[in-house]
Design an enzyme around this catalytic site. Structure first.
Site, mmCIF file in Angstrom:
data_model
loop_
_atom_site.group_PDB
_atom_site.id
_atom_site.type_symbol
_atom_site.label_atom_id
_atom_site.label_comp_id
_atom_site.label_asym_id
_atom_site.label_seq_id
_atom_site.Cartn_x
_atom_site.Cartn_y
_atom_site.Cartn_z
ATOM 1 N N ALA A 8 0.845 -1.211 0.000
ATOM 2 C CA ALA A 8 0.000 0.000 0.000
ATOM 3 C C ALA A 8 0.875 1.253 0.000
ATOM 4 O O ALA A 8 0.875 2.048 0.939
ATOM 5 C CB ALA A 8 -0.927 -0.024 1.217
ATOM 6 N N LYS A 187 2.974 -0.781 -22.913
ATOM 7 C CA LYS A 187 3.491 0.156 -21.911
ATOM 8 C C LYS A 187 4.999 -0.010 -21.779
ATOM 9 O O LYS A 187 5.742 0.966 -21.663
ATOM 10 C CB LYS A 187 2.804 -0.043 -20.546
ATOM 11 C CG LYS A 187 3.330 0.965 -19.527
ATOM 12 C CD LYS A 187 2.559 1.100 -18.258
ATOM 13 C CE LYS A 187 3.148 2.250 -17.432
ATOM 14 N NZ LYS A 187 2.663 2.306 -16.059
HETATM 15 N N1 LIG Z 1 3.902 5.357 -8.596
HETATM 16 C C1 LIG Z 1 3.396 5.407 -9.813
HETATM 17 O O1 LIG Z 1 2.906 6.447 -10.255
HETATM 18 C C2 LIG Z 1 3.369 4.187 -10.674
HETATM 19 C C3 LIG Z 1 3.906 2.978 -10.253
HETATM 20 N N2 LIG Z 1 3.784 1.874 -11.056
HETATM 21 C C4 LIG Z 1 4.327 0.603 -10.597
HETATM 22 O O2 LIG Z 1 3.597 0.176 -9.449
HETATM 23 C C5 LIG Z 1 4.438 -0.641 -8.633
HETATM 24 C C6 LIG Z 1 4.430 -0.074 -7.222
HETATM 25 O O3 LIG Z 1 5.068 1.196 -7.276
HETATM 26 P P1 LIG Z 1 4.823 2.354 -6.218
HETATM 27 O O4 LIG Z 1 3.444 2.285 -5.700
HETATM 28 O O5 LIG Z 1 5.282 3.601 -6.856
HETATM 29 O O6 LIG Z 1 5.844 1.920 -5.077
HETATM 30 P P2 LIG Z 1 5.922 2.361 -3.546
HETATM 31 O O7 LIG Z 1 7.349 2.228 -3.143
HETATM 32 O O8 LIG Z 1 5.237 3.650 -3.323
HETATM 33 O O9 LIG Z 1 5.057 1.249 -2.806
HETATM 34 C C7 LIG Z 1 5.530 -0.048 -2.604
HETATM 35 C C8 LIG Z 1 4.838 -0.601 -1.392
HETATM 36 O O10 LIG Z 1 5.295 -1.930 -1.178
HETATM 37 C C9 LIG Z 1 5.420 -2.103 0.220
HETATM 38 N N3 LIG Z 1 6.237 -3.258 0.570
HETATM 39 C C10 LIG Z 1 7.573 -3.425 0.439
HETATM 40 N N4 LIG Z 1 7.933 -4.611 0.965
HETATM 41 C C11 LIG Z 1 6.790 -5.197 1.431
HETATM 42 C C12 LIG Z 1 6.496 -6.409 2.113
HETATM 43 N N5 LIG Z 1 7.465 -7.275 2.433
HETATM 44 N N6 LIG Z 1 5.216 -6.694 2.436
HETATM 45 C C13 LIG Z 1 4.218 -5.824 2.151
HETATM 46 N N7 LIG Z 1 4.437 -4.638 1.502
HETATM 47 C C14 LIG Z 1 5.706 -4.343 1.173
HETATM 48 C C15 LIG Z 1 6.020 -0.788 0.692
HETATM 49 O O11 LIG Z 1 5.918 -0.674 2.096
HETATM 50 P P3 LIG Z 1 6.279 0.692 2.889
HETATM 51 O O12 LIG Z 1 5.045 1.543 2.787
HETATM 52 O O13 LIG Z 1 6.521 0.226 4.279
HETATM 53 O O14 LIG Z 1 7.455 1.281 2.207
HETATM 54 C C16 LIG Z 1 5.140 0.182 -0.083
HETATM 55 O O15 LIG Z 1 3.936 0.394 0.613
HETATM 56 C C17 LIG Z 1 5.825 -0.610 -9.294
HETATM 57 O O16 LIG Z 1 5.991 -1.738 -10.105
HETATM 58 C C18 LIG Z 1 5.770 0.660 -10.145
HETATM 59 O O17 LIG Z 1 6.660 0.635 -11.242
HETATM 60 C C19 LIG Z 1 3.119 1.901 -12.235
HETATM 61 C C20 LIG Z 1 2.587 3.063 -12.699
HETATM 62 C C21 LIG Z 1 2.697 4.296 -11.986
HETATM 63 C C1 LIG Z 2 8.013 7.181 -18.394
HETATM 64 C C2 LIG Z 2 6.642 6.740 -18.001
HETATM 65 C C3 LIG Z 2 5.795 7.879 -17.465
HETATM 66 C C4 LIG Z 2 5.918 6.180 -19.269
HETATM 67 O O1 LIG Z 2 6.200 6.781 -20.394
HETATM 68 C C5 LIG Z 2 6.678 5.641 -16.990
HETATM 69 O O2 LIG Z 2 6.047 4.638 -17.203
HETATM 70 C C6 LIG Z 2 7.453 5.696 -15.740
HETATM 71 O O3 LIG Z 2 7.883 6.767 -15.288
HETATM 72 O O4 LIG Z 2 7.665 4.609 -15.159
#
Ligand SMILES: NC(=O)C1=CN([C@@H]2O[C@H](COP(=O)(O)OP(=O)(O)OC[C@H]3O[C@@H](n4cnc5c(N)ncnc54)[C@H](OP(=O)(O)O)[C@@H]3O)[C@@H](O)[C@H]2O)C=CC1
Ligand SMILES: CC(C)(CO)C(=O)C(=O)O
Length: 307
Positions: A8, A187
């Site tokens: 989360a 993507k």
């Molecule tokens: N952020 C964005 O805008 C976008 C992200 N993505 C993709 O989404 C995915 C998630 O990214 P994002 O949300 O940015 O990452 P974050 O780092 O914000 O969130 C990752 C979460 O995973 C949790 N976590 C880590 N280890 C564990 C564990 N052992 N058990 C349970 N939870 C755990 C973290 O905990 P804690 O809160 O304690 O750190 C954190 O809440 C990635 O693959 C990213 O590339 C795709 C599109 C857009």
């Molecule tokens: C670069 C972008 C916004 C997609 O074009 C992306 O997916 C990322 O930042 O991980």
């Protein structure tokens, strides 16, 4: 619906909050364990969502940890999975299940993810949204386009319609597709070159896209990704230049991989470049531009402690 969101953070926090605010029973797990609530800010409005806790299986298990954490997180989730649980991963890059019968060691090195999640219960998802964390349990929703979802084999199903309904009711803008693998590859085609390049040169996308040598490297790599996609039923029906123009419209922004580098977090290089190279190598497709990009980014990550 009983929903467990593992990871989360930015994306998982947004999704968990919206689902809880829509009346679902949601448990939200982080590396710190289950959390009680999250505040989300979207379009100037702040809302606080509160979460439940439960011990048994979930109807829907949303997985939104970073790809680098998934091999260690997946084996811990057994108690939340029964034969009726749908597993919906919301991660960037190539997922472990992407090619039938072909384990992807780049993303699932010892097969732990494949063992943890029964493959017939896994659906595909592509996140077209950007969120960021402003504090540990505070998420800002920057932009929401859609959450593409689909069965791995492209079929329509009762469970897919049910998940679509739950996501739609929560305002998460699901977009059903009959070819989720192709949506995932599309993507990837757009971010697998610019993300590592941005991590190397540590600057915003507008500057990378204005540089002729960087553009040429990206276009070469995108051409290779398109060739691999064509070989696995995920053709790209667009020109690299046109995709770059879309990214350029986003202006002076930092990719997620550059943000990870700046925060000292491991980068999702294997999901973005390691896995496509593995798929290409098995088919004797050469990918020299991707190989160069992978090698220098891996070395940068290793020498900077980002693995
Ligand atoms: N952020 C964005 O805008 C976008 C992200 N993505 C993709 O989404 C995915 C998630 O990214 P994002 O949300 O940015 O990452 P974050 O780092 O914000 O969130 C990752 C979460 O995973 C949790 N976590 C880590 N280890 C564990 C564990 N052992 N058990 C349970 N939870 C755990 C973290 O905990 P804690 O809160 O304690 O750190 C954190 O809440 C990635 O693959 C990213 O590339 C795709 C599109 C857009
Ligand atoms: C670069 C972008 C916004 C997609 O074009 C992306 O997916 C990322 O930042 O991980």
């Amino acid at each position: 619906m009983r929903i467990c969101v593992v990871g989360a953070g930015a994306i998982g926090g947004w999704v968990a909050a919206r689902l809880a605010l829509a009346g679902n029973k949601v448990m939200a797990l982080t590396s710190r364990g289950p959390i009680d609530g999250i505040s989300i800010e979207q379009a100037g409005e702040v809302q606080v969502a509160t979460f439940d806790r439960f011990d048994g299986p979930a109807d829907l298990l949303i997985v939104a940890v970073k790809a680098t954490d998934l091999p260690s997180v997946a084996p811990t989730l057994g108690k939340h999975i029964s034969s009726g649980t749908v597993v919906l991963p919301m991660l960037n890059g190539v997922p472990w299940w992407f090619v039938d019968g072909e384990p992807l060691r780049a993303v699932d090195p010892d097969g732990a993810i494949a063992r943890a999640f029964p493959v017939n219960q896994v659906m595909g998802c592509v996140v077209h949204a950007t969120c960021s964390r402003t504090a540990l349990d505070c998420v800002r929703v920057n932009f929401v386009d859609k959450l593409i979802i689909g069965e791995r084999d492209g079929s329509s199903s009762v469970r897919l319609a049910r998940i679509e309904g739950v996501l739609a009711d929560a305002g998460l803008r699901p977009d059903l597709t009959g070819n989720v693998r192709r949506a995932i590859w599309y993507k990837l085609w757009g971010n697998a070159t610019i993300n590592p390049l941005s991590a190397l040169v540590r600057t915003t996308c507008d500057r990378i896209l204005a540089d002729p040598e960087c553009r040429a490297w990206m276009l070469e790599g995108m051409g290779e990704l398109a060739a691999v996609g064509a070989a696995i039923g995920c053709p790209i029906g667009e020109r690299g230049e046109d995709r770059m123009a879309v990214t350029a419209k986003l202006g002076a922004f930092k990719t997620s991989m550059l943000q990870d580098v700046e925060a000292g977090r491991p980068i999702e290089l294997e999901a973005l470049l390691g896995a496509p190279r593995e798929i290409a190598q098995r088919r004797d497709i050469v990918t020299p531009a991707l190989d160069r990009l992978y090698a220098v980014t891996r070395l940068m990550a290793e020498s900077s402690g980002l693995t």
